[in-house]
Scaffold this motif. Sequence first.
Motif, PDB file in Angstrom:
ATOM      1  N   ASP A   1      24.489  50.621  51.097  1.00  0.00           N
ATOM      2  CA  ASP A   1      24.540  49.764  52.275  1.00  0.00           C
ATOM      3  C   ASP A   1      24.018  50.523  53.498  1.00  0.00           C
ATOM      4  O   ASP A   1      23.585  51.675  53.402  1.00  0.00           O
ATOM      5  CB  ASP A   1      25.962  49.232  52.502  1.00  0.00           C
ATOM      6  N   MET A   2      24.071  49.860  54.635  1.00  0.00           N
ATOM      7  CA  MET A   2      23.463  50.437  55.835  1.00  0.00           C
ATOM      8  C   MET A   2      24.327  51.539  56.480  1.00  0.00           C
ATOM      9  O   MET A   2      23.934  52.116  57.493  1.00  0.00           O
ATOM     10  CB  MET A   2      23.148  49.350  56.849  1.00  0.00           C
ATOM     11  N   PHE A   3      25.495  51.829  55.896  1.00  0.00           N
ATOM     12  CA  PHE A   3      26.339  52.910  56.429  1.00  0.00           C
ATOM     13  C   PHE A   3      26.243  54.166  55.571  1.00  0.00           C
ATOM     14  O   PHE A   3      27.066  55.060  55.670  1.00  0.00           O
ATOM     15  CB  PHE A   3      27.789  52.433  56.531  1.00  0.00           C
ATOM     16  N   THR A   4      25.241  54.189  54.708  1.00  0.00           N
ATOM     17  CA  THR A   4      25.107  55.287  53.742  1.00  0.00           C
ATOM     18  C   THR A   4      23.802  56.041  53.963  1.00  0.00           C
ATOM     19  O   THR A   4      22.781  55.439  54.279  1.00  0.00           O
ATOM     20  CB  THR A   4      25.123  54.700  52.311  1.00  0.00           C
ATOM     21  N   THR A   5      23.851  57.349  53.788  1.00  0.00           N
ATOM     22  CA  THR A   5      22.640  58.165  53.722  1.00  0.00           C
ATOM     23  C   THR A   5      22.554  58.735  52.314  1.00  0.00           C
ATOM     24  O   THR A   5      23.562  59.186  51.761  1.00  0.00           O
ATOM     25  CB  THR A   5      22.673  59.282  54.777  1.00  0.00           C
TER      26      THR A   5
ATOM     27  N   VAL B   1      24.067  65.170  66.329  1.00  0.00           N
ATOM     28  CA  VAL B   1      24.081  65.552  64.906  1.00  0.00           C
ATOM     29  C   VAL B   1      23.669  64.333  64.084  1.00  0.00           C
ATOM     30  O   VAL B   1      24.411  63.352  63.994  1.00  0.00           O
ATOM     31  CB  VAL B   1      25.487  66.021  64.479  1.00  0.00           C
ATOM     32  N   THR B   2      22.478  64.395  63.515  1.00  0.00           N
ATOM     33  CA  THR B   2      21.948  63.249  62.770  1.00  0.00           C
ATOM     34  C   THR B   2      22.622  63.126  61.395  1.00  0.00           C
ATOM     35  O   THR B   2      23.173  64.102  60.871  1.00  0.00           O
ATOM     36  CB  THR B   2      20.412  63.379  62.649  1.00  0.00           C
ATOM     37  N   ALA B   3      22.547  61.921  60.813  1.00  0.00           N
ATOM     38  CA  ALA B   3      23.255  61.648  59.551  1.00  0.00           C
ATOM     39  C   ALA B   3      22.814  62.589  58.422  1.00  0.00           C
ATOM     40  O   ALA B   3      23.613  62.920  57.553  1.00  0.00           O
ATOM     41  CB  ALA B   3      23.032  60.194  59.144  1.00  0.00           C
TER      42      ALA B   3
ATOM     43  N   CYS C   1      23.131  56.297  71.125  1.00  0.00           N
ATOM     44  CA  CYS C   1      22.664  56.036  69.760  1.00  0.00           C
ATOM     45  C   CYS C   1      23.566  56.822  68.829  1.00  0.00           C
ATOM     46  O   CYS C   1      24.065  57.888  69.201  1.00  0.00           O
ATOM     47  CB  CYS C   1      21.250  56.580  69.540  1.00  0.00           C
ATOM     48  N   SER C   2      23.757  56.356  67.600  1.00  0.00           N
ATOM     49  CA  SER C   2      24.507  57.171  66.643  1.00  0.00           C
ATOM     50  C   SER C   2      23.626  58.345  66.219  1.00  0.00           C
ATOM     51  O   SER C   2      22.396  58.286  66.328  1.00  0.00           O
ATOM     52  CB  SER C   2      24.910  56.346  65.429  1.00  0.00           C
ATOM     53  N   GLY C   3      24.257  59.396  65.746  1.00  0.00           N
ATOM     54  CA  GLY C   3      23.495  60.551  65.271  1.00  0.00           C
ATOM     55  C   GLY C   3      22.697  61.169  66.396  1.00  0.00           C
ATOM     56  O   GLY C   3      23.227  61.505  67.461  1.00  0.00           O
ATOM     57  N   ASP C   4      21.401  61.268  66.190  1.00  0.00           N
ATOM     58  CA  ASP C   4      20.489  61.792  67.205  1.00  0.00           C
ATOM     59  C   ASP C   4      19.710  60.636  67.832  1.00  0.00           C
ATOM     60  O   ASP C   4      19.317  59.701  67.125  1.00  0.00           O
ATOM     61  CB  ASP C   4      19.520  62.785  66.550  1.00  0.00           C
ATOM     62  N   ALA C   5      19.466  60.734  69.132  1.00  0.00           N
ATOM     63  CA  ALA C   5      18.824  59.616  69.840  1.00  0.00           C
ATOM     64  C   ALA C   5      17.331  59.517  69.530  1.00  0.00           C
ATOM     65  O   ALA C   5      16.708  58.484  69.754  1.00  0.00           O
ATOM     66  CB  ALA C   5      19.043  59.770  71.343  1.00  0.00           C
ATOM     67  N   GLY C   6      16.762  60.586  69.001  1.00  0.00           N
ATOM     68  CA  GLY C   6      15.320  60.573  68.729  1.00  0.00           C
ATOM     69  C   GLY C   6      14.988  60.290  67.277  1.00  0.00           C
ATOM     70  O   GLY C   6      13.822  60.122  66.923  1.00  0.00           O
ATOM     71  N   ILE C   7      16.000  60.246  66.396  1.00  0.00           N
ATOM     72  CA  ILE C   7      15.751  60.016  64.968  1.00  0.00           C
ATOM     73  C   ILE C   7      16.150  58.584  64.657  1.00  0.00           C
ATOM     74  O   ILE C   7      17.333  58.247  64.637  1.00  0.00           O
ATOM     75  CB  ILE C   7      16.519  61.036  64.107  1.00  0.00           C
ATOM     76  N   TYR C   8      15.151  57.724  64.455  1.00  0.00           N
ATOM     77  CA  TYR C   8      15.369  56.279  64.309  1.00  0.00           C
ATOM     78  C   TYR C   8      16.317  55.791  65.411  1.00  0.00           C
ATOM     79  O   TYR C   8      17.208  54.972  65.166  1.00  0.00           O
ATOM     80  CB  TYR C   8      15.927  55.931  62.921  1.00  0.00           C
TER      81      TYR C   8
HETATM   82  N1  SAH Z   1      19.998  57.842  64.931  1.00  0.00           N
HETATM   83  C1  SAH Z   1      20.760  57.832  63.683  1.00  0.00           C
HETATM   84  C2  SAH Z   1      20.054  57.065  62.587  1.00  0.00           C
HETATM   85  C3  SAH Z   1      19.946  55.578  62.823  1.00  0.00           C
HETATM   86  S1  SAH Z   1      19.233  54.722  61.464  1.00  0.00           S
HETATM   87  C4  SAH Z   1      21.009  59.293  63.255  1.00  0.00           C
HETATM   88  O1  SAH Z   1      20.354  60.203  63.787  1.00  0.00           O
HETATM   89  O2  SAH Z   1      21.874  59.519  62.394  1.00  0.00           O
HETATM   90  C5  SAH Z   1      20.705  54.131  60.657  1.00  0.00           C
HETATM   91  C6  SAH Z   1      20.924  54.860  59.342  1.00  0.00           C
HETATM   92  O3  SAH Z   1      21.429  56.170  59.612  1.00  0.00           O
HETATM   93  C7  SAH Z   1      21.961  54.240  58.428  1.00  0.00           C
HETATM   94  O4  SAH Z   1      21.429  53.178  57.644  1.00  0.00           O
HETATM   95  C8  SAH Z   1      22.380  55.410  57.571  1.00  0.00           C
HETATM   96  O5  SAH Z   1      21.402  55.671  56.572  1.00  0.00           O
HETATM   97  C9  SAH Z   1      22.326  56.558  58.593  1.00  0.00           C
HETATM   98  N2  SAH Z   1      23.649  56.816  59.205  1.00  0.00           N
HETATM   99  C10 SAH Z   1      23.932  56.777  60.529  1.00  0.00           C
HETATM  100  N3  SAH Z   1      25.226  57.091  60.754  1.00  0.00           N
HETATM  101  C11 SAH Z   1      25.766  57.358  59.544  1.00  0.00           C
HETATM  102  C12 SAH Z   1      27.080  57.755  59.113  1.00  0.00           C
HETATM  103  N4  SAH Z   1      28.080  57.947  59.991  1.00  0.00           N
HETATM  104  N5  SAH Z   1      27.296  57.943  57.792  1.00  0.00           N
HETATM  105  C13 SAH Z   1      26.289  57.769  56.893  1.00  0.00           C
HETATM  106  N6  SAH Z   1      25.040  57.400  57.240  1.00  0.00           N
HETATM  107  C14 SAH Z   1      24.778  57.187  58.543  1.00  0.00           C
END
Ligand code: SAH
Length: 244
Positions: free
Chosen positions: A212-216, A107-109, A79-86
């Motif tokens: 967009d979906m690539f933004t936090t 490391v979560t977003a 999973c991207s970021g952390d596997a337990g956060i969404y």
């Molecule tokens: N498990 C992931 C979150 C998944 S939900 C984590 O812990 O980061 C998907 C959302 O995470 C995206 O819509 C965006 O808001 C955020 N996100 C994940 N990767 C990102 C990145 N590289 N840059 C910016 N936002 C990111």
Amino acid sequence: MRKVYAVGIGPGDPSQMTAAAARVLREADLIVGYSGYVNLIRPLYPDKEYIETPMRGEVERCRRALEAAGKGCSAAVICSGDAGIYGMAGLLIEMAGETEITVVPGVTAAISGAALLGAPLGHDFAVISLSDLLTPWNKIERRLELAAEADLCMALYNPGSRKRADYLQRACRIILRHASPDTICGMAKNVSREGECISVMSLRELSQEQADMFTTVFIGNSQTRRIGERMVTPRGYRLNGTDE
Ligand code: SAH
């Protein structure tokens, strides 16, 4: 029966993956994930077996990994970021039956994006996803409202997509019921990936933005300050004081 790992790979660049996650991927027989993340990982571990599934193929991903474990493979679901956060750690544990699941944190977003912006989460904060795919919108609204009322900083995940183009604006309108339009906010896009960029602005300005979906998105609290291009929420230390 071998193990299945739920692995958070961090925001993108391998330098932001934990050493533990890298080790699990190095030792796994099979790596399973959304094709976007498999593409990030495959060049690092080219000799592995991979299963890619499209977005929203979560149940399928878990099932394939558990099946492989039943046949004696050790499988990593990434999973991207952390596997337990969404992410998929919860689903994997729910579906696991007798298979042992190990969750490897990442490391979560909220954390990687915050580091780029400076220190927007230096005090108490809430993490809220604006996606109403799995959560009813009225619950999301309520959480935004209460977090704003409590003057919490916020990290907003899934702030928009083509189908949900105005969700960030809707969220800002709710937050503005309690927070000043001058509240400092930030956006972090494609953190540690190609196209990485950040911006700092007021809540008033943010309420005109689309994300967009690539933004936090980061919402400051009433104490958050803009320092040049950075966003800082003080812990409460006085700059000239001696108290820590
Ligand atoms: N498990 C992931 C979150 C998944 S939900 C984590 O812990 O980061 C998907 C959302 O995470 C995206 O819509 C965006 O808001 C955020 N996100 C994940 N990767 C990102 C990145 N590289 N840059 C910016 N936002 C990111």
